[in-house]
Design a protein around this motif. Structure first.
Motif, PDB file in Angstrom:
ATOM      1  N   VAL A 183       0.838  -1.196   0.000  1.00  0.00           N
ATOM      2  CA  VAL A 183       0.000   0.000   0.000  1.00  0.00           C
ATOM      3  C   VAL A 183       0.876   1.250   0.000  1.00  0.00           C
ATOM      4  O   VAL A 183       0.389   2.381   0.024  1.00  0.00           O
ATOM      5  CB  VAL A 183      -0.938  -0.021   1.229  1.00  0.00           C
ATOM      6  N   CYS A 184       2.172   1.043  -0.025  1.00  0.00           N
ATOM      7  CA  CYS A 184       3.175   2.112  -0.020  1.00  0.00           C
ATOM      8  C   CYS A 184       4.319   1.678  -0.939  1.00  0.00           C
ATOM      9  O   CYS A 184       4.377   0.520  -1.353  1.00  0.00           O
ATOM     10  CB  CYS A 184       3.696   2.334   1.402  1.00  0.00           C
ATOM     11  N   PRO A 185       5.263   2.559  -1.259  1.00  0.00           N
ATOM     12  CA  PRO A 185       6.408   2.149  -2.075  1.00  0.00           C
ATOM     13  C   PRO A 185       7.219   1.053  -1.381  1.00  0.00           C
ATOM     14  O   PRO A 185       7.272   0.998  -0.139  1.00  0.00           O
ATOM     15  CB  PRO A 185       7.222   3.448  -2.199  1.00  0.00           C
ATOM     16  N   PRO A 186       7.863   0.175  -2.144  1.00  0.00           N
ATOM     17  CA  PRO A 186       8.650  -0.920  -1.552  1.00  0.00           C
ATOM     18  C   PRO A 186       9.679  -0.444  -0.530  1.00  0.00           C
ATOM     19  O   PRO A 186       9.875  -1.088   0.505  1.00  0.00           O
ATOM     20  CB  PRO A 186       9.315  -1.572  -2.762  1.00  0.00           C
ATOM     21  N   ALA A 187      10.342   0.668  -0.786  1.00  0.00           N
ATOM     22  CA  ALA A 187      11.356   1.159   0.151  1.00  0.00           C
ATOM     23  C   ALA A 187      10.729   1.548   1.489  1.00  0.00           C
ATOM     24  O   ALA A 187      11.330   1.354   2.548  1.00  0.00           O
ATOM     25  CB  ALA A 187      12.092   2.357  -0.448  1.00  0.00           C
ATOM     26  N   VAL A 188       9.518   2.087   1.439  1.00  0.00           N
ATOM     27  CA  VAL A 188       8.812   2.452   2.671  1.00  0.00           C
ATOM     28  C   VAL A 188       8.418   1.194   3.442  1.00  0.00           C
ATOM     29  O   VAL A 188       8.565   1.127   4.671  1.00  0.00           O
ATOM     30  CB  VAL A 188       7.565   3.309   2.355  1.00  0.00           C
ATOM     31  N   LEU A 189       7.941   0.178   2.729  1.00  0.00           N
ATOM     32  CA  LEU A 189       7.580  -1.068   3.391  1.00  0.00           C
ATOM     33  C   LEU A 189       8.810  -1.738   3.996  1.00  0.00           C
ATOM     34  O   LEU A 189       8.752  -2.294   5.103  1.00  0.00           O
ATOM     35  CB  LEU A 189       6.888  -2.016   2.406  1.00  0.00           C
ATOM     36  N   ALA A 190       9.936  -1.685   3.288  1.00  0.00           N
ATOM     37  CA  ALA A 190      11.176  -2.275   3.825  1.00  0.00           C
ATOM     38  C   ALA A 190      11.555  -1.619   5.143  1.00  0.00           C
ATOM     39  O   ALA A 190      11.900  -2.306   6.120  1.00  0.00           O
ATOM     40  CB  ALA A 190      12.300  -2.119   2.800  1.00  0.00           C
ATOM     41  N   ALA A 191      11.503  -0.293   5.197  1.00  0.00           N
ATOM     42  CA  ALA A 191      11.827   0.418   6.443  1.00  0.00           C
ATOM     43  C   ALA A 191      10.810   0.077   7.534  1.00  0.00           C
ATOM     44  O   ALA A 191      11.171  -0.045   8.715  1.00  0.00           O
ATOM     45  CB  ALA A 191      11.849   1.922   6.195  1.00  0.00           C
ATOM     46  N   GLN A 192       9.552  -0.122   7.127  1.00  0.00           N
ATOM     47  CA  GLN A 192       8.524  -0.481   8.097  1.00  0.00           C
ATOM     48  C   GLN A 192       8.780  -1.861   8.692  1.00  0.00           C
ATOM     49  O   GLN A 192       8.620  -2.079   9.892  1.00  0.00           O
ATOM     50  CB  GLN A 192       7.145  -0.444   7.438  1.00  0.00           C
ATOM     51  N   LEU A 193       9.210  -2.790   7.861  1.00  0.00           N
ATOM     52  CA  LEU A 193       9.502  -4.130   8.363  1.00  0.00           C
ATOM     53  C   LEU A 193      10.716  -4.110   9.301  1.00  0.00           C
ATOM     54  O   LEU A 193      10.760  -4.855  10.287  1.00  0.00           O
ATOM     55  CB  LEU A 193       9.730  -5.089   7.196  1.00  0.00           C
ATOM     56  N   ASP A 194      11.691  -3.270   8.988  1.00  0.00           N
ATOM     57  CA  ASP A 194      12.836  -3.120   9.895  1.00  0.00           C
ATOM     58  C   ASP A 194      12.369  -2.596  11.249  1.00  0.00           C
ATOM     59  O   ASP A 194      12.827  -3.059  12.300  1.00  0.00           O
ATOM     60  CB  ASP A 194      13.865  -2.160   9.293  1.00  0.00           C
ATOM     61  N   ARG A 195      11.474  -1.617  11.218  1.00  0.00           N
ATOM     62  CA  ARG A 195      10.923  -1.057  12.459  1.00  0.00           C
ATOM     63  C   ARG A 195      10.141  -2.128  13.226  1.00  0.00           C
ATOM     64  O   ARG A 195      10.272  -2.255  14.438  1.00  0.00           O
ATOM     65  CB  ARG A 195      10.018   0.127  12.104  1.00  0.00           C
ATOM     66  N   LEU A 196       9.356  -2.929  12.506  1.00  0.00           N
ATOM     67  CA  LEU A 196       8.568  -3.981  13.143  1.00  0.00           C
ATOM     68  C   LEU A 196       9.475  -4.992  13.826  1.00  0.00           C
ATOM     69  O   LEU A 196       9.230  -5.396  14.976  1.00  0.00           O
ATOM     70  CB  LEU A 196       7.697  -4.668  12.097  1.00  0.00           C
ATOM     71  N   ALA A 197      10.534  -5.400  13.142  1.00  0.00           N
ATOM     72  CA  ALA A 197      11.475  -6.364  13.723  1.00  0.00           C
ATOM     73  C   ALA A 197      12.102  -5.807  14.989  1.00  0.00           C
ATOM     74  O   ALA A 197      12.374  -6.544  15.946  1.00  0.00           O
ATOM     75  CB  ALA A 197      12.555  -6.717  12.705  1.00  0.00           C
ATOM     76  N   GLY A 198      12.299  -4.491  15.022  1.00  0.00           N
ATOM     77  CA  GLY A 198      12.922  -3.875  16.186  1.00  0.00           C
ATOM     78  C   GLY A 198      12.054  -3.853  17.424  1.00  0.00           C
ATOM     79  O   GLY A 198      12.567  -3.643  18.527  1.00  0.00           O
ATOM     80  N   THR A 199      10.753  -4.098  17.270  1.00  0.00           N
ATOM     81  CA  THR A 199       9.871  -4.103  18.446  1.00  0.00           C
ATOM     82  C   THR A 199       9.915  -5.441  19.178  1.00  0.00           C
ATOM     83  O   THR A 199       9.482  -5.526  20.330  1.00  0.00           O
ATOM     84  CB  THR A 199       8.414  -3.804  18.046  1.00  0.00           C
ATOM     85  N   ILE A 200      10.414  -6.470  18.504  1.00  0.00           N
ATOM     86  CA  ILE A 200      10.519  -7.770  19.168  1.00  0.00           C
ATOM     87  C   ILE A 200      11.589  -7.677  20.258  1.00  0.00           C
ATOM     88  O   ILE A 200      12.720  -7.287  20.002  1.00  0.00           O
ATOM     89  CB  ILE A 200      10.868  -8.873  18.151  1.00  0.00           C
ATOM     90  N   GLY A 201      11.219  -8.015  21.448  1.00  0.00           N
ATOM     91  CA  GLY A 201      12.124  -7.888  22.580  1.00  0.00           C
ATOM     92  C   GLY A 201      11.808  -6.694  23.452  1.00  0.00           C
ATOM     93  O   GLY A 201      12.315  -6.596  24.582  1.00  0.00           O
ATOM     94  N   LEU A 202      10.979  -5.763  22.965  1.00  0.00           N
ATOM     95  CA  LEU A 202      10.548  -4.637  23.789  1.00  0.00           C
ATOM     96  C   LEU A 202       9.703  -5.186  24.933  1.00  0.00           C
ATOM     97  O   LEU A 202       8.782  -5.984  24.703  1.00  0.00           O
ATOM     98  CB  LEU A 202       9.728  -3.660  22.941  1.00  0.00           C
ATOM     99  N   ASP A 203       9.992  -4.781  26.174  1.00  0.00           N
ATOM    100  CA  ASP A 203       9.351  -5.445  27.314  1.00  0.00           C
ATOM    101  C   ASP A 203       7.864  -5.160  27.439  1.00  0.00           C
ATOM    102  O   ASP A 203       7.151  -5.875  28.146  1.00  0.00           O
ATOM    103  CB  ASP A 203      10.074  -5.112  28.626  1.00  0.00           C
TER     104      ASP A 203
END
Length: 284
Positions: A183-203
């Motif tokens: 629903v967004c450009p591929p580069a935006v989705l890639a950055a979004q997935l990086d952000r999503l991965a970074g939430t794993i481990g947040l307490d």
């Protein structure tokens, strides 16, 4: 929150206060009413001020206490009118997306435990600004609503501050398909997935992902949020449903728990995200 739902709850509270102050045996104080039924001393004021939704039994006892049992049917009709309240997008978005975001910001402030299920996009509370900007733009086009994209993005980013509040807990379930929706450009989705991965481990966050290959007991369907297991917000194309009758809330809670059985967490969830991220490598 300033919504049709809250206004209806406040109107019911005002009617309860009116009945109490005109009790057939003379003025009845809130303390006297609470004591009569063994309620917490703040319960009467919370219901009268629209801060707590009374149950049908509360309304029956209230009508009995004020000496007007015939008022019970009226009170129950008012309650039914907003237990499952439909808030059309046309009305909500009349002034743009920011007001809707501010409403959810208020709801987050009042709750401590959140359970979310999302099928087609990344949770708003985990979105990057660019991804959120794309979502708001697409929905403004669909709903033909005013463009206040930047204000809505700022409100959504403020909403994310609760992720770092140690008193809050977010239990989130995501259908893997949402990781691939462009629903967004591929580069935006890639950055979004990086952000999503970074939430794993947040307490404060427990993120589960249901892989496309996972067996499921029920079909993954409409997205929803549970606030403190006492209120549900469901989004449809035409409206949001704010539901707080306990039987319906329990149904959504069972749905969430059933879906959770198919989810993967931690390293396994990270692997699902990374797999989706790699499909974007040629473009991002």
């Amino acid at each position: 929150m300033s919504t049709d739902y809250q206004q209806a709850r406040e109107a019911l509270g005002a009617r309860l206060r009116e009945l109490r102050l005109s009790a057939s045996d003379g003025r009845l104080t809130g303390a006297q009413l609470a004591a009569r039924y063994g309620w917490h001393k703040s319960k009467v004021s919370r219901m009268e001020n629209g801060h707590q939704t009374p149950t049908p039994e509360d309304l029956r006892l209230w009508a009995e206490a004020v000496g007007q049992p015939e008022a019970c049917n009226e009170l129950l009709a008012r309650l039914r009118g907003f237990e499952s309240h439909i808030r059309s997008w046309r009305r909500q978005l009349a002034a743009g997306h920011r007001a809707v975001q501010d409403t959810h910001l208020s709801a987050h402030a009042d709750a401590a435990v959140f359970r979310g299920w999302e099928t087609s996009m990344i949770f708003g509370i985990l979105q990057t600004p660019d991804y959120a900007r794309a979502i708001f733009t697409r929905y403004a086009e669909l709903q033909r609503s005013p463009r206040d994209t930047e204000e809505a993005v700022r409100s959504r980013m403020r909403r994310q501050q609760v992720l770092y509040d140690s008193s809050k807990r977010f239990h989130l379930l995501l259908w893997e398909a949402a990781l691939h929706v462009l629903v967004c450009p591929p580069a935006v989705l890639a950055a979004q997935l990086d952000r999503l991965a970074g939430t794993i481990g947040l307490d404060t966050v427990e993120l589960g992902i249901i892989p496309l290959s996972a067996p499921v007991k029920i079909p993954p369907s409409t997205a929803f949020w549970l606030y403190d297991d006492r209120q549900v917000v469901v989004e449809n194309w035409h409206a949001e449903l704010w539901i707080d009758d306990q039987a319906s809330v329990d149904t959504y809670l069972r749905t969430w728990k059933t879906l959770r059985e198919s989810a993967v967490y931690g390293t396994d969830a990270q692997n699902v995200i990374n797999r989706a991220r790699r499909t974007l490598s040629p473009w991002a």
